[in-house]
Design a protein around this motif. Structure first.
Motif, PDB file in Angstrom:
ATOM      1  N   GLN A 239       0.847  -1.184   0.000  1.00 40.63           N
ATOM      2  CA  GLN A 239       0.000   0.000   0.000  1.00 40.63           C
ATOM      3  C   GLN A 239       0.887   1.240   0.000  1.00 40.63           C
ATOM      4  OE1 GLN A 239      -2.881  -0.565   3.311  1.00 40.63           O
ATOM      5  NE2 GLN A 239      -4.392  -0.569   1.659  1.00 40.63           N
ATOM      6  N   LEU A 240       0.509   2.207  -0.829  1.00 41.54           N
ATOM      7  CA  LEU A 240       1.348   3.376  -1.040  1.00 41.54           C
ATOM      8  C   LEU A 240       0.633   4.673  -0.683  1.00 41.54           C
ATOM      9  CD1 LEU A 240       2.818   2.449  -4.545  1.00 41.54           C
ATOM     10  CD2 LEU A 240       3.865   2.050  -2.313  1.00 41.54           C
ATOM     11  N   ALA A 241       1.405   5.657  -0.303  1.00 41.23           N
ATOM     12  CA  ALA A 241       0.957   7.052  -0.200  1.00 41.23           C
ATOM     13  C   ALA A 241       1.777   7.831  -1.215  1.00 41.23           C
ATOM     14  CB  ALA A 241       1.179   7.583   1.216  1.00 41.23           C
ATOM     15  N   LEU A 242       1.104   8.440  -2.178  1.00 44.73           N
ATOM     16  CA  LEU A 242       1.819   9.086  -3.268  1.00 44.73           C
ATOM     17  C   LEU A 242       1.401  10.543  -3.434  1.00 44.73           C
ATOM     18  CD1 LEU A 242       1.740   6.339  -6.079  1.00 44.73           C
ATOM     19  CD2 LEU A 242       3.598   6.861  -4.476  1.00 44.73           C
ATOM     20  N   LEU A 243       2.275  11.299  -4.066  1.00 42.33           N
ATOM     21  CA  LEU A 243       1.934  12.658  -4.462  1.00 42.33           C
ATOM     22  C   LEU A 243       0.774  12.624  -5.451  1.00 42.33           C
ATOM     23  CD1 LEU A 243       5.550  14.027  -4.984  1.00 42.33           C
ATOM     24  CD2 LEU A 243       3.976  14.705  -3.167  1.00 42.33           C
ATOM     25  N   SER A 244      -0.049  13.659  -5.422  1.00 40.10           N
ATOM     26  CA  SER A 244      -1.207  13.721  -6.310  1.00 40.10           C
ATOM     27  C   SER A 244      -0.784  14.055  -7.735  1.00 40.10           C
ATOM     28  CB  SER A 244      -2.198  14.768  -5.802  1.00 40.10           C
ATOM     29  OG  SER A 244      -1.619  16.061  -5.866  1.00 40.10           O
ATOM     30  N   GLY A 245      -1.744  14.003  -8.640  1.00 44.05           N
ATOM     31  CA  GLY A 245      -1.468  14.270 -10.042  1.00 44.05           C
ATOM     32  C   GLY A 245      -1.055  15.690 -10.338  1.00 44.05           C
ATOM     33  N   ASP A 246      -1.132  16.603  -9.338  1.00 42.52           N
ATOM     34  CA  ASP A 246      -0.671  17.978  -9.538  1.00 42.52           C
ATOM     35  C   ASP A 246       0.837  18.036  -9.734  1.00 42.52           C
ATOM     36  OD1 ASP A 246      -3.274  18.663  -9.020  1.00 42.52           O
ATOM     37  OD2 ASP A 246      -2.919  19.170  -6.917  1.00 42.52           O
ATOM     38  N   PHE A 247       1.538  16.990  -9.322  1.00 43.39           N
ATOM     39  CA  PHE A 247       2.994  16.978  -9.354  1.00 43.39           C
ATOM     40  C   PHE A 247       3.501  16.255 -10.593  1.00 43.39           C
ATOM     41  CE2 PHE A 247       2.095  17.918  -5.044  1.00 43.39           C
ATOM     42  CZ  PHE A 247       3.224  18.449  -4.450  1.00 43.39           C
TER      43      PHE A 247
ATOM     44  N   ILE B 213      -2.862   2.377  -4.143  1.00 40.67           N
ATOM     45  CA  ILE B 213      -2.703   3.718  -3.579  1.00 40.67           C
ATOM     46  C   ILE B 213      -3.739   3.925  -2.474  1.00 40.67           C
ATOM     47  CG2 ILE B 213      -2.669   6.187  -4.057  1.00 40.67           C
ATOM     48  CD1 ILE B 213      -1.994   5.429  -6.984  1.00 40.67           C
ATOM     49  N   ALA B 214      -3.253   4.048  -1.238  1.00 41.09           N
ATOM     50  CA  ALA B 214      -4.141   4.257  -0.094  1.00 41.09           C
ATOM     51  C   ALA B 214      -4.341   5.733   0.211  1.00 41.09           C
ATOM     52  CB  ALA B 214      -3.575   3.555   1.140  1.00 41.09           C
ATOM     53  N   VAL B 215      -3.311   6.555  -0.079  1.00 37.17           N
ATOM     54  CA  VAL B 215      -3.373   7.990   0.231  1.00 37.17           C
ATOM     55  C   VAL B 215      -2.744   8.762  -0.919  1.00 37.17           C
ATOM     56  CG1 VAL B 215      -2.579   9.823   1.776  1.00 37.17           C
ATOM     57  CG2 VAL B 215      -3.233   7.612   2.726  1.00 37.17           C
ATOM     58  N   GLU B 216      -3.374   9.874  -1.295  1.00 37.32           N
ATOM     59  CA  GLU B 216      -2.783  10.834  -2.226  1.00 37.32           C
ATOM     60  C   GLU B 216      -2.717  12.185  -1.527  1.00 37.32           C
ATOM     61  OE1 GLU B 216      -3.676   9.898  -6.767  1.00 37.32           O
ATOM     62  OE2 GLU B 216      -5.521  10.201  -5.631  1.00 37.32           O
TER      63      GLU B 216
ATOM     64  N   ILE C 292       4.254  17.509   0.087  1.00 37.46           N
ATOM     65  CA  ILE C 292       5.335  16.582   0.457  1.00 37.46           C
ATOM     66  C   ILE C 292       5.475  16.511   1.971  1.00 37.46           C
ATOM     67  CG2 ILE C 292       7.834  16.272   0.399  1.00 37.46           C
ATOM     68  CD1 ILE C 292       7.860  17.067  -2.446  1.00 37.46           C
ATOM     69  N   GLN C 293       5.302  17.634   2.649  1.00 39.92           N
ATOM     70  CA  GLN C 293       5.408  17.626   4.106  1.00 39.92           C
ATOM     71  C   GLN C 293       4.348  16.711   4.713  1.00 39.92           C
ATOM     72  OE1 GLN C 293       5.114  21.461   5.964  1.00 39.92           O
ATOM     73  NE2 GLN C 293       5.371  20.654   8.025  1.00 39.92           N
ATOM     74  N   ALA C 294       3.108  16.801   4.214  1.00 41.06           N
ATOM     75  CA  ALA C 294       2.053  15.922   4.721  1.00 41.06           C
ATOM     76  C   ALA C 294       2.371  14.465   4.425  1.00 41.06           C
ATOM     77  CB  ALA C 294       0.714  16.305   4.095  1.00 41.06           C
ATOM     78  N   LEU C 295       2.909  14.214   3.234  1.00 43.36           N
ATOM     79  CA  LEU C 295       3.230  12.845   2.842  1.00 43.36           C
ATOM     80  C   LEU C 295       4.294  12.238   3.751  1.00 43.36           C
ATOM     81  CD1 LEU C 295       2.185  11.029   0.541  1.00 43.36           C
ATOM     82  CD2 LEU C 295       4.208  11.678  -0.761  1.00 43.36           C
ATOM     83  N   THR C 296       5.334  12.992   4.061  1.00 48.48           N
ATOM     84  CA  THR C 296       6.386  12.467   4.930  1.00 48.48           C
ATOM     85  C   THR C 296       5.859  12.208   6.337  1.00 48.48           C
ATOM     86  OG1 THR C 296       7.153  14.726   5.397  1.00 48.48           O
ATOM     87  CG2 THR C 296       8.249  13.535   3.628  1.00 48.48           C
ATOM     88  N   GLU C 297       4.964  13.075   6.821  1.00 45.14           N
ATOM     89  CA  GLU C 297       4.379  12.855   8.136  1.00 45.14           C
ATOM     90  C   GLU C 297       3.525  11.585   8.147  1.00 45.14           C
ATOM     91  OE1 GLU C 297       4.762  14.546  11.051  1.00 45.14           O
ATOM     92  OE2 GLU C 297       6.359  15.644  10.024  1.00 45.14           O
ATOM     93  N   ILE C 298       2.751  11.378   7.099  1.00 43.37           N
ATOM     94  CA  ILE C 298       1.891  10.186   7.012  1.00 43.37           C
ATOM     95  C   ILE C 298       2.726   8.918   6.994  1.00 43.37           C
ATOM     96  CG2 ILE C 298       0.324   8.938   5.460  1.00 43.37           C
ATOM     97  CD1 ILE C 298      -0.751  11.752   4.633  1.00 43.37           C
ATOM     98  N   VAL C 299       3.775   8.922   6.174  1.00 44.55           N
ATOM     99  CA  VAL C 299       4.602   7.720   6.040  1.00 44.55           C
ATOM    100  C   VAL C 299       5.331   7.403   7.347  1.00 44.55           C
ATOM    101  CG1 VAL C 299       6.628   6.773   4.860  1.00 44.55           C
ATOM    102  CG2 VAL C 299       4.855   7.929   3.552  1.00 44.55           C
ATOM    103  N   GLN C 300       5.765   8.422   8.070  1.00 40.06           N
ATOM    104  CA  GLN C 300       6.461   8.199   9.341  1.00 40.06           C
ATOM    105  C   GLN C 300       5.553   7.576  10.397  1.00 40.06           C
ATOM    106  OE1 GLN C 300       8.480  11.760  10.722  1.00 40.06           O
ATOM    107  NE2 GLN C 300       9.178  12.225   8.647  1.00 40.06           N
ATOM    108  N   ARG C 301       4.236   7.772  10.245  1.00 37.38           N
ATOM    109  CA  ARG C 301       3.292   7.324  11.269  1.00 37.38           C
ATOM    110  C   ARG C 301       2.465   6.110  10.856  1.00 37.38           C
ATOM    111  NH1 ARG C 301       4.517  12.444  12.151  1.00 37.38           N
ATOM    112  NH2 ARG C 301       4.316  13.303  14.252  1.00 37.38           N
ATOM    113  N   THR C 302       2.716   5.571   9.660  1.00 38.86           N
ATOM    114  CA  THR C 302       1.952   4.425   9.179  1.00 38.86           C
ATOM    115  C   THR C 302       2.898   3.401   8.575  1.00 38.86           C
ATOM    116  OG1 THR C 302       1.641   5.282   6.925  1.00 38.86           O
ATOM    117  CG2 THR C 302       0.032   5.985   8.590  1.00 38.86           C
ATOM    118  N   SER C 303       2.313   2.306   8.106  1.00 42.16           N
ATOM    119  CA  SER C 303       3.101   1.284   7.418  1.00 42.16           C
ATOM    120  C   SER C 303       3.161   1.526   5.916  1.00 42.16           C
ATOM    121  CB  SER C 303       2.491  -0.099   7.685  1.00 42.16           C
ATOM    122  OG  SER C 303       1.151  -0.151   7.183  1.00 42.16           O
TER     123      SER C 303
END
Length: 302
Positions: free
Chosen positions: A194-202, A221-224, A228-239
């Protein structure tokens, strides 16, 4: 050119942009009758009708289209001349208009701006984050001095100077299991996570999607996120795992890279400017500083 004539040009351009005297007057903070009178004075001075007022919206006539094209160029040239006159070679003062695509604000813009401010505190900056297409169009309109974006097929009139090669990698928040560290993951293995990825805006997301498509993998894709700051926070707190520029990962001790085989394709990062545009002392200093910082940080050469 007299100040009154310059005002006439700016008023005409505002009406052409908004397609309405009312909205243009609001934007210019003047009354609609005053705006209408000033544009009519300009039409009398050039001897032709520049605006078609008969429809629901105000449109440029054929003559108006030609006149506006030259008026825009004249105002750009005048603005460049004013900046050149105010430019100070010793950088005791100056101004720089800079834009970058979003991923670079996560690891590159901060150190660059900090170093420029340390060396030349009299130089002011206007820093914007925007898409690559908008950077190119704003450069061509002389609304920016420099842009940082990925090397691609840029429109005519844009000069791109390669800076370094950006590499992407798979990242998790916790220390990866020993098995993950020992053997690189295949694209098919990645498709099972399961991945958390940047949205299509990037632009980065399009790069990631192309990698999956090339290997016939449909990502889970579990999260979009468009941050980038939100993405790094999410990944640090999840699997969840994500894909980020390696330079971002290196700046975050709580992010752990996982090896992929084959690697995600690298991209060339370029400094963009308008071809033949006047380069102020501040722009030249920023260009030199960028090359120095890229070298000092050991980013792969372009």
């Amino acid at each position: 050119m007299a100040a009154l004539e310059l005002r006439h040009l700016r008023y005409l351009l505002a009406v052409a942009e908004h397609g309405s005297f009312t909205r243009a007057a609001e934007d210019l903070h003047i009354s609609q009758p005053t705006l209408s009178q000033q544009v009519k004075q300009l039409e009398r001075a050039v001897g032709v009708q520049l605006l078609d007022r008969t429809g629901r919206t105000v449109r440029l006539t054929d003559a108006g289209e030609i006149y506006v094209h030259h008026a825009q160029r004249a105002l750009r040239d005048l603005a460049a001349a004013e900046r050149a006159v105010l430019d100070v070679a010793d950088l005791s003062r100056g101004h720089l208009r800079l834009a970058a695509t979003p991923t670079f604000t996560a690891y590159l813009i901060g150190p660059l701006v900090a170093e420029l401010h340390t060396r030349h505190p009299g130089v002011t900056l206007d820093v914007k984050e925007m898409t690559q297409d908008r950077i190119a169009s704003r450069l061509l309109a002389d609304e920016l001095d420099l842009g940082i974006a990925f090397h691609s097929a840029h429109p005519p009139g844009i000069t791109a100077t390669p800076l370094f090669t950006e590499t992407l990698g798979l990242v998790v928040g916790a220390v990866p299991p020993a098995a993950d560290r020992a053997e690189p993951l295949s694209p098919r293995d990645l498709g099972e996570r399961q991945l958390a990825l940047l949205s299509g805006d990037f632009a980065t997301r399009g790069h990631i999607d192309s990698y999956f498509a090339a290997h016939g993998v449909r990502p889970r894709i579990a999260v979009e996120s468009n941050s980038i700051q939100a993405l790094t926070e999410i990944v640090q707190r999840t699997s969840l795992a994500t894909v980020l520029p390696d330079a971002v990962t290196h700046d975050h001790p709580r992010l752990s890279p996982l090896r992929l085989s084959p690697d995600l394709p690298a991209r060339t990062v370029s400094l963009l400017r308008r071809e033949h545009a006047y380069q102020s002392a501040a722009a030249r200093a920023f260009t030199r500083l960028t090359r120095e910082l890229v070298h000092s940080r050991g980013y792969p050469p372009a």
